[in-house]
Enzyme design. Sequence first.
Site, PDB file in Angstrom:
ATOM      1  CB  CYS A   1      -0.898  -0.017   1.230  1.00  0.00           C
ATOM      2  SG  CYS A   1      -1.669   1.557   1.618  1.00  0.00           S
ATOM      3  CD  GLU A   2       0.084   5.071  -4.248  1.00  0.00           C
ATOM      4  OE1 GLU A   2      -0.573   6.090  -4.444  1.00  0.00           O
ATOM      5  OE2 GLU A   2       0.727   4.489  -5.151  1.00  0.00           O
ATOM      6  CG  HIS A   3      -2.564   5.581   0.611  1.00  0.00           C
ATOM      7  ND1 HIS A   3      -3.806   5.058   0.303  1.00  0.00           N
ATOM      8  CD2 HIS A   3      -2.236   6.402  -0.417  1.00  0.00           C
ATOM      9  CE1 HIS A   3      -4.219   5.549  -0.858  1.00  0.00           C
ATOM     10  NE2 HIS A   3      -3.272   6.352  -1.319  1.00  0.00           N
ATOM     11  CG  HIS A   4      -1.142   3.601   5.817  1.00  0.00           C
ATOM     12  ND1 HIS A   4      -2.317   3.459   5.108  1.00  0.00           N
ATOM     13  CD2 HIS A   4      -1.332   4.648   6.650  1.00  0.00           C
ATOM     14  CE1 HIS A   4      -3.190   4.368   5.513  1.00  0.00           C
ATOM     15  NE2 HIS A   4      -2.621   5.105   6.436  1.00  0.00           N
TER      16      HIS A   4
ATOM     17  CD  GLN B   1      -8.003  -4.645  -4.039  1.00  0.00           C
ATOM     18  OE1 GLN B   1      -7.714  -4.584  -2.839  1.00  0.00           O
ATOM     19  NE2 GLN B   1      -9.029  -5.363  -4.462  1.00  0.00           N
TER      20      GLN B   1
ATOM     21  CG  HIS C   1      -6.008  -3.412   1.562  1.00  0.00           C
ATOM     22  ND1 HIS C   1      -5.304  -2.569   0.723  1.00  0.00           N
ATOM     23  CD2 HIS C   1      -6.862  -4.109   0.772  1.00  0.00           C
ATOM     24  CE1 HIS C   1      -5.730  -2.744  -0.525  1.00  0.00           C
ATOM     25  NE2 HIS C   1      -6.666  -3.665  -0.516  1.00  0.00           N
TER      26      HIS C   1
ATOM     27  CB  CYS D   1      -3.198   0.153   5.675  1.00  0.00           C
ATOM     28  SG  CYS D   1      -4.257  -0.059   4.238  1.00  0.00           S
TER      29      CYS D   1
END
Length: 203
Positions: free
Chosen positions: A92-95, A133, A161, A163
């Site tokens: 996940c590129e956010h976390h 995703q 996920h 996250c």
Amino acid sequence: MIKEMKNYEKKEQYNAETTALLAENYKTIIYGLGEDITREGLEKTPERAAKALQFLTHGYALDPLEILKSALFTENHSQMIVVKNIEVYSMCEHHMLPFFGKAHIAYIPNGKIVGLSKIPRIVDAYSRRMQVQERLTDQIKNCIQEALEPLGVAVVIEAQHMCMQMRGIEKQNSFTTTSSFTGAFEKNKTRKEFISLISNKLS
């Protein structure tokens, strides 16, 4: 009789400059968490983590379109081809936490088919990157559409996920499903056939 393998050594190759840069940053992170970077259990962790991150994101070095184009064959088959339950591992590129699950992919040929192993390979090429995703689903679909020019492409991904499960809302049993369709799969009848095929277990 199976012969014993002697002097077997697994060799992994990583960019030395990238590894050193990432390792220094991991040292800073571990120190910032209040840990003792010199203790035995953590002494080599920055280098291990640097190599692990490079492996988890090795998709940046792959060209998915070229992977597909390397194994195209002329064939008159015009029925749906489905490859399902392809394992997906991504970040996940956010976390920067993993998400993982299964991809189900189908296409209807229009004079060309691709070697079946290439479809899981392009899943890896796109998933082994910093991702969301939704984008991953579209990238796989668009790549197959561009390389094969089929009558239609269908991609469904189901994933968990970390996250959402390890932090934040902490819902351990939640799954996220994304889908993307082109051509014939935009028709309700064809899409239903695909969903039925990926939902049913073969006896």
